[in-house]
Design a protein around this motif. Structure first.
Motif, PDB file in Angstrom:
ATOM      1  N   PRO A 525      69.754 -14.647 -57.672  1.00 49.47           N
ATOM      2  CA  PRO A 525      69.347 -15.898 -57.026  1.00 49.47           C
ATOM      3  C   PRO A 525      68.684 -16.855 -58.014  1.00 49.47           C
ATOM      4  O   PRO A 525      68.032 -16.432 -58.966  1.00 49.47           O
ATOM      5  CB  PRO A 525      68.350 -15.430 -55.963  1.00 49.47           C
ATOM      6  N   ASN A 526      68.877 -18.162 -57.791  1.00 49.92           N
ATOM      7  CA  ASN A 526      68.243 -19.171 -58.638  1.00 49.92           C
ATOM      8  C   ASN A 526      66.925 -19.667 -58.060  1.00 49.92           C
ATOM      9  O   ASN A 526      66.322 -20.595 -58.588  1.00 49.92           O
ATOM     10  CB  ASN A 526      69.194 -20.375 -58.813  1.00 49.92           C
ATOM     11  N   ASP A 527      66.479 -19.043 -56.984  1.00 52.33           N
ATOM     12  CA  ASP A 527      65.225 -19.461 -56.355  1.00 52.33           C
ATOM     13  C   ASP A 527      64.422 -18.211 -56.000  1.00 52.33           C
ATOM     14  O   ASP A 527      64.609 -17.159 -56.601  1.00 52.33           O
ATOM     15  CB  ASP A 527      65.499 -20.330 -55.128  1.00 52.33           C
ATOM     16  N   ASP A 528      63.545 -18.331 -55.017  1.00 55.13           N
ATOM     17  CA  ASP A 528      62.650 -17.230 -54.672  1.00 55.13           C
ATOM     18  C   ASP A 528      63.254 -16.228 -53.696  1.00 55.13           C
ATOM     19  O   ASP A 528      62.576 -15.298 -53.262  1.00 55.13           O
ATOM     20  CB  ASP A 528      61.343 -17.789 -54.075  1.00 55.13           C
ATOM     21  N   HIS A 529      64.509 -16.406 -53.324  1.00 55.80           N
ATOM     22  CA  HIS A 529      65.145 -15.441 -52.425  1.00 55.80           C
ATOM     23  C   HIS A 529      65.254 -14.075 -53.103  1.00 55.80           C
ATOM     24  O   HIS A 529      65.395 -13.971 -54.320  1.00 55.80           O
ATOM     25  CB  HIS A 529      66.547 -15.913 -52.033  1.00 55.80           C
ATOM     26  N   PHE A 530      65.215 -13.032 -52.288  1.00 54.20           N
ATOM     27  CA  PHE A 530      65.435 -11.675 -52.798  1.00 54.20           C
ATOM     28  C   PHE A 530      66.857 -11.561 -53.348  1.00 54.20           C
ATOM     29  O   PHE A 530      67.094 -10.995 -54.417  1.00 54.20           O
ATOM     30  CB  PHE A 530      65.192 -10.676 -51.657  1.00 54.20           C
ATOM     31  N   MET A 531      67.808 -12.099 -52.588  1.00 55.57           N
ATOM     32  CA  MET A 531      69.207 -12.166 -52.994  1.00 55.57           C
ATOM     33  C   MET A 531      69.716 -13.571 -52.669  1.00 55.57           C
ATOM     34  O   MET A 531      69.144 -14.270 -51.825  1.00 55.57           O
ATOM     35  CB  MET A 531      70.060 -11.131 -52.235  1.00 55.57           C
ATOM     36  N   ASN A 532      70.785 -13.989 -53.338  1.00 59.17           N
ATOM     37  CA  ASN A 532      71.425 -15.237 -52.938  1.00 59.17           C
ATOM     38  C   ASN A 532      71.944 -15.092 -51.514  1.00 59.17           C
ATOM     39  O   ASN A 532      72.739 -14.189 -51.244  1.00 59.17           O
ATOM     40  CB  ASN A 532      72.603 -15.555 -53.870  1.00 59.17           C
ATOM     41  N   PRO A 533      71.515 -15.941 -50.593  1.00 60.15           N
ATOM     42  CA  PRO A 533      72.004 -15.834 -49.209  1.00 60.15           C
ATOM     43  C   PRO A 533      73.465 -16.287 -49.137  1.00 60.15           C
ATOM     44  O   PRO A 533      73.764 -17.478 -49.194  1.00 60.15           O
ATOM     45  CB  PRO A 533      71.078 -16.773 -48.435  1.00 60.15           C
ATOM     46  N   LEU A 534      74.374 -15.343 -49.006  1.00 56.88           N
ATOM     47  CA  LEU A 534      75.799 -15.662 -49.041  1.00 56.88           C
ATOM     48  C   LEU A 534      76.223 -16.570 -47.889  1.00 56.88           C
ATOM     49  O   LEU A 534      77.201 -17.312 -48.012  1.00 56.88           O
ATOM     50  CB  LEU A 534      76.623 -14.368 -49.017  1.00 56.88           C
ATOM     51  N   GLU A 535      75.489 -16.519 -46.797  1.00 59.14           N
ATOM     52  CA  GLU A 535      75.864 -17.356 -45.653  1.00 59.14           C
ATOM     53  C   GLU A 535      75.700 -18.839 -45.956  1.00 59.14           C
ATOM     54  O   GLU A 535      76.252 -19.695 -45.253  1.00 59.14           O
ATOM     55  CB  GLU A 535      75.057 -16.978 -44.413  1.00 59.14           C
ATOM     56  N   TYR A 536      74.966 -19.164 -47.021  1.00 58.61           N
ATOM     57  CA  TYR A 536      74.771 -20.563 -47.401  1.00 58.61           C
ATOM     58  C   TYR A 536      75.554 -20.943 -48.665  1.00 58.61           C
ATOM     59  O   TYR A 536      75.344 -22.017 -49.228  1.00 58.61           O
ATOM     60  CB  TYR A 536      73.287 -20.858 -47.613  1.00 58.61           C
TER      61      TYR A 536
END
Length: 668
Positions: A525-536
């Motif tokens: 992820p390029n932000d603070d997410h644990f993982m890149n949210p694939l739904e977005y």
């Protein structure tokens, strides 16, 4: 006949599915110990049967610099136009070989194909040995053909200097053209080599090789298109320092600098790729004609391309020639800081305390102890340092840069410690104007930073955050808009960017406006997410599970038990303790989530596709990683453990893949 083929956003088929694999990793029953261009036909058969419509490759340009296994690195091209000789298929010339030559070739191939990994040097020798035999037999007839003459005339602008470079490199046993008599290419160099009977043959041999490489690759691409399968290439961000392009057009490159990347999860000391950086100002003078020719040449083969390290078109991480690691680099271009601004805006007494305190390695007894241990302090001082007064030390002249330390015969732990000492600075001086300054990347991790009190540490942190996270963003955006539209619009290929790493906030917006697809890796992820949210995941993106620079899904699953457990529960939504090994069912569920994203392209490494079959997956997933980014001299030798013919014949597996894809958002 070439089949018209197009890959465009928002087309009749909006969502595409593909597999990613380097050409060198392909394995077929007629291999010569490595994948080759003609193997793409069998790969296309597999992709088509599985319901896929895209094949993604790594760079395929000639990289022959060192003339050994180090040339396996596909991102260090000696020519952005020439194809790599190692990918030629000798079986296309089977009828031209004698019975003895056929027998010898089959024997050698059998031994090479039994190897789990590529023996790069042995394979390349084999290819050249047989091409020389074939040249002696076929050259006159081929050279008189219309197709050959058309190829030579069309490509003479790059082909002639490339052939000269190869001849002189072989003669000098070095690609370092700064040590040649002809330090810059001119037409006189070509005329001189043509006038000599022996070197003329060597030039023609290079033409001969490139002609047949072109023929074989073009035939493979046409076959892919007949099946409705697009091919996506890879445009490397850099070129080799000792390359045809630098030899021919040295003014287009900063040959005294090295391109790389700042520290990240792959390489805590940054990456030094060793490429010269681009002289963008000079390139702009003729509206980037070198770039346009480069892209047009690749468009002969590819429908889409991955623009490697697209951040380099905003700014590049530029490292001095005397540095080995990446920590003493600076972004170029960038709005550097003057001494007045550092003092006035941030309250850091740069000149009052002495510029050298901030820009030269900070070395005291306790610093040496911290890095090497107290027992080794005297040894380090006596051999590598000199006392400068007031408890301070500087490097002895014999070790005053990292290249000198790299060349010295010393223990590795001492070498690494000396590198760290060199990097123990607060600011690096601007490469063009030493009166301007850039904060050293990861400055808060230096011992020099720790020596400051809390108040001054906060001031340095504020300067650091302003500089790296905002100060240059609009400046970099404007630089990207100067270059990227010209490069993108030079061909009809679909543009995809590799935008991983330290990404400024406005990069996604620039890519969206230019319709350049982003790269989305769930675990990065390029932000603070644990993982890149694939739904977005945006439509204008390429979504993938892994890359050539990462472990595959199965190996990643075993790397960090805490991360895996959280992923298993939160992302997959499965209860209980996570299994220690990623089963085929687990990989299948992960792949299905990727296929159901809104991304225009989902292109997964072939290792992850195979990971969905307990019967077809490799025994050791760790061995399937293609590259270790922290190692600039990694041996790129991964090969599939299974012949492509077996995959094509395994209708149970291709039907399984076809159903998964058909039941996802990728469906027609």
């Amino acid at each position: 006949m070439t089949v018209p083929f197009s890959l465009k956003p928002y087309g009749n088929k909006p969502h595409h599915t593909g597999l990613a694999v380097p050409v060198f990793s392909l394995r077929t029953k007629n291999s010569s110990g490595i994948g080759q261009f003609s193997d793409l036909k069998i790969l296309a058969d597999f992709a088509h049967q599985a319901g896929m419509d895209l094949i993604q490759l790594l760079p395929i340009n000639d990289t022959t610099t060192f003339m050994d296994w180090r040339d396996s690195y596909p991102y260090r091209a000696i020519s952005v136009f020439a194809l790599h000789p190692i990918y030629i298929n000798l079986h296309d010339f089977w009828e031209d070989l004698t019975d003895r030559q056929q027998s010898d070739l089959l024997k050698e191939e059998k031994e090479l194909n039994l190897l789990e990994q590529i023996d790069y040097e042995r394979v390349l020798d084999l290819k050249w040995n047989y091409i020389k035999l074939l040249y002696d037999k076929k050259a006159k007839k081929i050279q008189a053909s219309d197709a050959y003459l058309k190829f030579i005339n069309k490509n003479s602008l790059w082909l002639e200097p490339y052939a000269c470079f190869c001849v002189l490199r072989n003669q000098e046993k070095s690609a370092d053209f700064s040590k040649w008599v002809d330090k810059t290419y001119s037409e006189k160099v070509y005329a001189k080599l043509k006038a000599n009977e022996s070197t003329d043959v060597e030039l023609e041999l290079q033409f001969f090789m490139q002609y047949f490489l072109h023929q074989q690759l073009k035939a493979a691409i046409d076959y892919c298109h007949q099946l409705g399968v697009a091919v996506k290439g890879d445009i490397a961000i850099g070129i080799a320092h000792d390359s045809v392009d630098a030899w021919t057009n040295p003014e287009l490159f900063n040959l005294n600098m090295q391109a790389g990347a700042p520290p990240d999860v792959f390489a805590v000391n940054g990456q030094n790729w060793g490429f010269p950086t681009y002289n963008w100002e000079r390139m702009a003078e003729d509206n980037y004609s070198w770039w346009k020719r480069r892209m047009q040449a690749m468009s002969e083969y590819f429908d889409a391309y991955r623009l490697d390290h697209i951040l380099g078109f905003f700014r590049i991480w530029e490292i001095p020639q005397e540095s080995v690691r990446g920590l003493l680099g600076q972004f170029s271009p960038a709005l550097a800081l003057s001494a007045e601004e550092i003092e006035r805006s941030y309250g850091i007494p740069l000149r009052q305390w002495g510029v050298e305190r901030f820009t030269k390695p900070f070395i005291k007894d306790w610093v040496i102890d911290d890095i090497f241990g107290r027992d080794y302090r005297d040894q380090i001082i006596q051999k590598y340092l000199k006392y400068t007064g007031f408890g301070n030390y500087a490097f002895d002249q014999a070790y005053d840069n990292q290249r000198k330390i790299e060349a010295a015969h010393i223990d590795e732990w001492i070498r690494l410690g000396l590198y760290q000492l060199h990097e123990n600075v607060i600011f690096v001086q601007d490469h063009k104007n030493p009166e301007l300054f850039h904060p050293r990347i990861s400055v808060q991790n230096t011992i020099s930073f720790q020596e400051f009190g809390a108040e001054y540490q906060e001031r340095i942190k504020r300067l650091y955050n302003d500089y790296f996270y905002g100060r240059n963003y609009n400046f970099w955006k404007d630089r990207a808009y100067e270059k990227l539209p010209v490069i993108k619009d030079s061909t009809e290929m679909l543009a995809c960017g590799e935008d991983l790493g330290m990404v400024p906030d406005n990069v996604p917006d620039v890519m969206y406006r230019l319709q350049i697809l982003r790269l989305i890796v769930e675990r990065m992820p390029n932000d603070d997410h644990f993982m890149n949210p694939l739904e977005y995941a945006p439509y204008l993106s390429v979504v993938t599970t892994s890359s050539h620079d990462t472990s595959n899904l199965r190996a990643w699953w075993t790397e960090d038990a805490e991360t895996t457990q959280r992923y298993y529960n939160e992302i997959m939504g499965w209860q209980g303790p996570a299994p220690s090994v990623a089963s085929a069912e687990i990989i299948e569920q992960i792949v299905k989530r990727h296929l159901n994203t809104n991304a225009m392209i989902v292109a997964l490494p072939i290792q992850d596709w195979l990971g969905m079959s307990e019967d077809l997956r490799a025994a050791n997933p760790v061995a399937e990683q293609i590259n270790i980014p922290a190692n600039p001299f990694h041996y790129w030798r991964y090969r599939l453990h299974i012949d492509l013919e077996e995959l094509v014949e395994n209708r149970e597996f291709t039907d399984f893949l076809y159903q998964i894809i058909s039941n996802s958002k990728r469906s027609n």
